[in-house]
Write a protein that holds these residues in place. Structure first.
Motif, PDB file in Angstrom:
ATOM      1  N   ALA A 162      -9.071   3.451   2.977  1.00 49.32           N
ATOM      2  CA  ALA A 162      -7.723   2.924   2.752  1.00 49.32           C
ATOM      3  C   ALA A 162      -7.575   1.560   3.405  1.00 49.32           C
ATOM      4  O   ALA A 162      -7.071   0.615   2.788  1.00 49.32           O
ATOM      5  N   LEU A 163      -8.030   1.428   4.631  1.00 49.69           N
ATOM      6  CA  LEU A 163      -7.922   0.152   5.339  1.00 49.69           C
ATOM      7  C   LEU A 163      -8.718  -0.932   4.619  1.00 49.69           C
ATOM      8  O   LEU A 163      -8.231  -2.048   4.427  1.00 49.69           O
ATOM      9  N   THR A 177      -9.462  -1.037   1.437  1.00 49.95           N
ATOM     10  CA  THR A 177      -8.775  -1.344   0.177  1.00 49.95           C
ATOM     11  C   THR A 177      -7.601  -2.279   0.407  1.00 49.95           C
ATOM     12  O   THR A 177      -7.398  -3.230  -0.342  1.00 49.95           O
ATOM     13  N   TRP A 178      -6.808  -2.029   1.438  1.00 47.89           N
ATOM     14  CA  TRP A 178      -5.666  -2.896   1.734  1.00 47.89           C
ATOM     15  C   TRP A 178      -6.121  -4.304   2.063  1.00 47.89           C
ATOM     16  O   TRP A 178      -5.479  -5.270   1.669  1.00 47.89           O
ATOM     17  N   ASN A 196      -7.411  -5.936  -1.271  1.00 46.44           N
ATOM     18  CA  ASN A 196      -6.309  -6.288  -2.163  1.00 46.44           C
ATOM     19  C   ASN A 196      -5.421  -7.389  -1.605  1.00 46.44           C
ATOM     20  O   ASN A 196      -4.494  -7.833  -2.268  1.00 46.44           O
ATOM     21  N   GLN A 209      -3.359  -7.070   0.915  1.00 43.58           N
ATOM     22  CA  GLN A 209      -2.138  -6.535   1.506  1.00 43.58           C
ATOM     23  C   GLN A 209      -2.149  -6.712   3.022  1.00 43.58           C
ATOM     24  O   GLN A 209      -1.102  -6.831   3.636  1.00 43.58           O
ATOM     25  N   ILE A 210      -3.330  -6.710   3.606  1.00 39.02           N
ATOM     26  CA  ILE A 210      -3.509  -7.047   5.013  1.00 39.02           C
ATOM     27  C   ILE A 210      -4.411  -8.277   5.025  1.00 39.02           C
ATOM     28  O   ILE A 210      -5.554  -8.216   4.553  1.00 39.02           O
ATOM     29  N   VAL A 259      -1.800  -5.253  10.879  1.00 39.98           N
ATOM     30  CA  VAL A 259      -2.056  -3.891  10.391  1.00 39.98           C
ATOM     31  C   VAL A 259      -0.863  -2.999  10.720  1.00 39.98           C
ATOM     32  O   VAL A 259      -0.366  -2.260   9.857  1.00 39.98           O
ATOM     33  N   PHE A 287       2.073  -3.847   8.523  1.00 41.59           N
ATOM     34  CA  PHE A 287       1.875  -3.306   7.175  1.00 41.59           C
ATOM     35  C   PHE A 287       2.174  -1.811   7.146  1.00 41.59           C
ATOM     36  O   PHE A 287       2.837  -1.318   6.224  1.00 41.59           O
ATOM     37  N   LEU A 288       1.712  -1.081   8.145  1.00 37.73           N
ATOM     38  CA  LEU A 288       1.945   0.366   8.181  1.00 37.73           C
ATOM     39  C   LEU A 288       3.420   0.696   8.357  1.00 37.73           C
ATOM     40  O   LEU A 288       3.910   1.681   7.805  1.00 37.73           O
ATOM     41  N   THR A 323       4.418  -0.348   1.302  1.00 36.95           N
ATOM     42  CA  THR A 323       4.217  -1.173   0.119  1.00 36.95           C
ATOM     43  C   THR A 323       5.405  -1.005  -0.827  1.00 36.95           C
ATOM     44  O   THR A 323       6.131  -0.030  -0.766  1.00 36.95           O
TER      45      THR A 323
END
Length: 67
Positions: free
Chosen positions: A28-29, A31-32, A35, A37-38, A54, A57-58, A62
């Motif tokens: 998951a980390l 992928t973020w 993408n 996102q992070i 991080v 973001f958490l 999203t």
């Protein structure tokens, strides 16, 4: 000796997340980060991320995707 850091690799960040009680998978980390996102900085293939990003973001999560 357990040192806290502000930036590190994905694995280092994941280890710190687990120490602080977050239940996040490495996939998951990654992928973020992949993408965007992070945000991350790269040195070769290795991604370095800023740990407060991080956590932010958490906390924010999203936005739901539109269909």
């Amino acid at each position: 000796m357990n040192q806290k850091f502000e930036s590190g690799t994905i694995r280092q960040s994941l280890h710190r997340l687990h120490e602080e009680g977050f239940c996040i998978t490495e996939g998951a980390l990654r992928t973020w980060v992949k993408n965007g996102q992070i945000p991350a900085s790269y040195c070769g293939k290795r991604a370095y991320i800023y740990y407060p990003n991080v956590i932010e973001f958490l906390k924010k999560g999203t936005q739901p995707q539109e269909k």
